[in-house]
Scaffold this active site. Sequence first.
Site, short mmCIF file in Angstrom:
data_model
loop_
_atom_site.label_atom_id
_atom_site.label_comp_id
_atom_site.label_asym_id
_atom_site.label_seq_id
_atom_site.Cartn_x
_atom_site.Cartn_y
_atom_site.Cartn_z
N ASP A 8 0.86 -1.18 0.00
CA ASP A 8 0.00 0.00 0.00
C ASP A 8 0.90 1.24 0.00
OD1 ASP A 8 0.80 0.46 2.63
OD2 ASP A 8 -1.20 0.26 3.51
N CYS A 65 2.86 -3.16 4.07
CA CYS A 65 1.99 -2.04 4.46
C CYS A 65 2.73 -1.31 5.58
CB CYS A 65 0.59 -2.51 4.84
SG CYS A 65 0.50 -3.63 6.26
N THR A 67 2.70 -1.72 8.91
CA THR A 67 3.24 -2.65 9.89
C THR A 67 3.43 -4.07 9.36
OG1 THR A 67 0.99 -3.25 10.53
CG2 THR A 67 2.04 -1.46 11.78
N HIS A 98 8.92 -24.13 9.83
CA HIS A 98 7.80 -24.77 10.55
C HIS A 98 6.43 -24.47 9.95
CE1 HIS A 98 10.15 -25.46 14.57
NE2 HIS A 98 10.78 -25.94 13.51
N HIS A 133 5.86 -31.01 11.01
CA HIS A 133 5.32 -29.68 10.68
C HIS A 133 4.36 -29.75 9.50
CE1 HIS A 133 8.00 -28.14 13.64
NE2 HIS A 133 9.01 -28.77 13.07
C1 RB5 Z 1 -2.78 2.24 6.28
O1 RB5 Z 1 -3.10 3.44 6.87
C2 RB5 Z 1 -2.30 1.27 7.35
O2 RB5 Z 1 -3.38 0.90 8.13
C3 RB5 Z 1 -1.66 0.07 6.69
O3 RB5 Z 1 -0.52 0.46 5.99
C4 RB5 Z 1 -1.20 -1.05 7.60
O4 RB5 Z 1 -0.29 -0.60 8.55
C5 RB5 Z 1 -2.25 -1.92 8.13
O5 RB5 Z 1 -1.99 -2.87 8.88
#
Ligand code: RB5
Length: 144
Positions: A8, A65, A67, A98, A133
């Site tokens: 994203d 994204c 995180t 695993h 596994h």
């Molecule tokens: C987008 O704002 C953010 O929510 C996305 O990049 C991500 O971190 C979602 O888990």
Amino acid sequence: MKIAIANDHHGIELKGKIINYFLKNNIEYVNLGCDEENNVDYVDYAKALCDSIKSGETNYGILICGTGIGMSIAANKVKGVRSASVTNEYCAEFTRRHNDLNVLCLGGRTLGIEVAKRIVDIFLNTPFDGGRHLKRVEMYESNE
Ligand code: RB5
């Protein structure tokens, strides 16, 4: 081996660096976007990448994204996809050995490029251990 990569708006910069790493190491890849800074829904990119894997066009995927967590939740809804947000080398190794991970998720806002490159390298070069596994992977693959 062909890798699909998608992200994203929080993953554009890290993806560019990972693509440079692919180019330097002759790793074949498909870039499924996004490449512009507009706010997009990561779920659409997770879906496109999982479709690419399911169709056989690509073998493994990398999703980025902010995180890595939203991408991993979205990707894990697709049958046959095993995905996790990975933040260190130990988890990169063991989630291949695993869990037979096929979609690696990374945080564009949480990971530096050097750690990300090590994680990608381990993800692409560590085989699944199989054995006990495999039975466990088959157990969650058969969950509806
Ligand atoms: C987008 O704002 C953010 O929510 C996305 O990049 C991500 O971190 C979602 O888990």
